[in-house]
Design a protein around this motif. Structure first.
Motif, PDB file in Angstrom:
ATOM      1  N   GLU A  25      -7.436 -28.803  18.884  1.00 22.66           N
ATOM      2  CA  GLU A  25      -7.057 -27.399  18.711  1.00 22.66           C
ATOM      3  C   GLU A  25      -8.226 -26.477  19.054  1.00 22.66           C
ATOM      4  N   HIS A  26      -9.445 -26.873  18.683  1.00 23.69           N
ATOM      5  CA  HIS A  26     -10.609 -26.051  19.057  1.00 23.69           C
ATOM      6  C   HIS A  26     -10.733 -25.943  20.570  1.00 23.69           C
ATOM      7  N   LYS A  27     -10.452 -27.026  21.285  1.00 22.14           N
ATOM      8  CA  LYS A  27     -10.477 -26.967  22.761  1.00 22.14           C
ATOM      9  C   LYS A  27      -9.498 -25.915  23.251  1.00 22.14           C
ATOM     10  N   GLY A  28      -8.338 -25.857  22.611  1.00 25.18           N
ATOM     11  CA  GLY A  28      -7.321 -24.873  22.976  1.00 25.18           C
ATOM     12  C   GLY A  28      -7.788 -23.443  22.718  1.00 25.18           C
ATOM     13  N   LEU A  29      -8.560 -23.243  21.641  1.00 18.42           N
ATOM     14  CA  LEU A  29      -9.056 -21.889  21.358  1.00 18.42           C
ATOM     15  C   LEU A  29     -10.078 -21.449  22.406  1.00 18.42           C
ATOM     16  N   PHE A  30     -10.939 -22.390  22.822  1.00 22.69           N
ATOM     17  CA  PHE A  30     -11.865 -22.072  23.922  1.00 22.69           C
ATOM     18  C   PHE A  30     -11.068 -21.699  25.167  1.00 22.69           C
ATOM     19  N   GLN A  31     -10.045 -22.489  25.468  1.00 23.92           N
ATOM     20  CA  GLN A  31      -9.210 -22.207  26.640  1.00 23.92           C
ATOM     21  C   GLN A  31      -8.555 -20.828  26.533  1.00 23.92           C
ATOM     22  N   GLY A  32      -8.078 -20.516  25.334  1.00 24.18           N
ATOM     23  CA  GLY A  32      -7.407 -19.228  25.129  1.00 24.18           C
ATOM     24  C   GLY A  32      -8.340 -18.054  25.351  1.00 24.18           C
ATOM     25  N   ILE A  33      -9.558 -18.154  24.849  1.00 31.31           N
ATOM     26  CA  ILE A  33     -10.532 -17.065  25.047  1.00 31.31           C
ATOM     27  C   ILE A  33     -10.983 -17.034  26.508  1.00 31.31           C
ATOM     28  N   PHE A  34     -11.140 -18.216  27.106  1.00 32.78           N
ATOM     29  CA  PHE A  34     -11.479 -18.309  28.542  1.00 32.78           C
ATOM     30  C   PHE A  34     -10.439 -17.557  29.375  1.00 32.78           C
ATOM     31  N   ASN A  35      -9.170 -17.819  29.082  1.00 37.27           N
ATOM     32  CA  ASN A  35      -8.081 -17.174  29.843  1.00 37.27           C
ATOM     33  C   ASN A  35      -8.084 -15.658  29.652  1.00 37.27           C
ATOM     34  N   MET A  36      -8.309 -15.230  28.408  1.00 33.19           N
ATOM     35  CA  MET A  36      -8.337 -13.790  28.124  1.00 33.19           C
ATOM     36  C   MET A  36      -9.509 -13.136  28.857  1.00 33.19           C
ATOM     37  N   ALA A  37     -10.673 -13.817  28.873  1.00 34.66           N
ATOM     38  CA  ALA A  37     -11.861 -13.269  29.534  1.00 34.66           C
ATOM     39  C   ALA A  37     -11.647 -13.178  31.045  1.00 34.66           C
ATOM     40  N   LYS A  38     -10.918 -14.158  31.586  1.00 36.68           N
ATOM     41  CA  LYS A  38     -10.679 -14.222  33.019  1.00 36.68           C
ATOM     42  C   LYS A  38      -9.773 -13.079  33.481  1.00 36.68           C
ATOM     43  N   ASP A  39      -8.793 -12.740  32.646  1.00 42.12           N
ATOM     44  CA  ASP A  39      -7.885 -11.643  32.995  1.00 42.12           C
ATOM     45  C   ASP A  39      -7.552 -10.818  31.755  1.00 42.12           C
ATOM     46  N   PRO A  40      -8.448  -9.877  31.420  1.00 39.08           N
ATOM     47  CA  PRO A  40      -8.265  -9.080  30.193  1.00 39.08           C
ATOM     48  C   PRO A  40      -7.008  -8.213  30.211  1.00 39.08           C
ATOM     49  N   LYS A  41      -6.396  -8.064  31.380  1.00 43.09           N
ATOM     50  CA  LYS A  41      -5.172  -7.256  31.482  1.00 43.09           C
ATOM     51  C   LYS A  41      -3.918  -8.079  31.201  1.00 43.09           C
ATOM     52  N   ASP A  42      -4.075  -9.383  31.122  1.00 40.98           N
ATOM     53  CA  ASP A  42      -2.917 -10.275  31.012  1.00 40.98           C
ATOM     54  C   ASP A  42      -2.421 -10.364  29.553  1.00 40.98           C
ATOM     55  N   ALA A  43      -1.327  -9.683  29.275  1.00 38.83           N
ATOM     56  CA  ALA A  43      -0.780  -9.673  27.907  1.00 38.83           C
ATOM     57  C   ALA A  43      -0.326 -11.067  27.489  1.00 38.83           C
ATOM     58  N   GLY A  44       0.111 -11.873  28.461  1.00 35.00           N
ATOM     59  CA  GLY A  44       0.537 -13.240  28.158  1.00 35.00           C
ATOM     60  C   GLY A  44      -0.630 -14.085  27.671  1.00 35.00           C
ATOM     61  N   ALA A  45      -1.794 -13.894  28.293  1.00 34.81           N
ATOM     62  CA  ALA A  45      -2.991 -14.646  27.881  1.00 34.81           C
ATOM     63  C   ALA A  45      -3.387 -14.241  26.464  1.00 34.81           C
ATOM     64  N   LEU A  46      -3.319 -12.963  26.172  1.00 32.87           N
ATOM     65  CA  LEU A  46      -3.667 -12.492  24.828  1.00 32.87           C
ATOM     66  C   LEU A  46      -2.693 -13.047  23.790  1.00 32.87           C
ATOM     67  N   SER A  47      -1.416 -13.004  24.068  1.00 33.46           N
ATOM     68  CA  SER A  47      -0.470 -13.481  23.055  1.00 33.46           C
ATOM     69  C   SER A  47      -0.539 -15.000  22.901  1.00 33.46           C
ATOM     70  N   TRP A  48      -0.864 -15.727  23.977  1.00 38.70           N
ATOM     71  CA  TRP A  48      -1.058 -17.184  23.886  1.00 38.70           C
ATOM     72  C   TRP A  48      -2.234 -17.478  22.965  1.00 38.70           C
ATOM     73  N   LEU A  49      -3.315 -16.722  23.130  1.00 43.63           N
ATOM     74  CA  LEU A  49      -4.488 -16.908  22.277  1.00 43.63           C
ATOM     75  C   LEU A  49      -4.140 -16.657  20.808  1.00 43.63           C
ATOM     76  N   VAL A  50      -3.451 -15.568  20.539  1.00 42.23           N
ATOM     77  CA  VAL A  50      -3.101 -15.243  19.152  1.00 42.23           C
ATOM     78  C   VAL A  50      -2.270 -16.378  18.535  1.00 42.23           C
TER      79      VAL A  50
END
Ligand SMILES: [Fe+2]
Ligand SMILES: [Fe+2]
Length: 121
Positions: A25-50
């Motif tokens: 699960e921690h790996k997934g959280l890194f991935q989620g923040i990585f995705n958000m950082a890569k595209d801060p405009k992507d609402a899907g990435a933000l909601s996936w992280l949450v």
């Protein structure tokens, strides 16, 4: 606190808590923040992280409860505070917030999560 922030922002063995589900699960959280950082405009990435953060905190707290972990109170409060912050975000996520999230995760795992190492058995 002065822990190095991985760049690229990926999980590595220095974050291991030695419980497979929680490490995964921690790996997934890194991935989620990585995705958000890569595209801060992507609402899907933000909601996936949450969603991933919410699921992980629920699972981690359940493990602590199951094993009568004494320090659960402050740990749960730290989770709630972070989850409240990221739930309130909207896109585009600003650079300062991305940096905050990266630093929070690194410090939370290495300081707060590491305290339960060896105690959830
Ligand atoms: Fe935690
Ligand atoms: Fe955790």
């Amino acid at each position: 606190m002065g822990f190095a922030i991985p760049e690229p922002f990926c999980w590595d063995e220095s974050f291991k808590v030695f419980y497979d589900m929680l490490d995964d699960e921690h790996k997934g959280l890194f991935q989620g923040i990585f995705n958000m950082a890569k595209d801060p405009k992507d609402a899907g990435a933000l909601s996936w992280l949450v969603t991933k953060v919410d699921e992980h905190f629920t699972d981690e707290e359940a493990e602590m409860t199951k094993h009568n972990y004494a320090d659960i109170g402050p740990h749960q409060a730290a989770h709630k505070s972070f989850l409240d912050k990221i739930r309130a975000l909207s896109t585009p996520v600003d650079d300062g917030t991305v940096k905050f999230a990266k630093e929070w995760l690194v410090n939370h795992i290495k300081v707060t999560d590491f305290k339960y190492k060896g105690k959830l058995e």
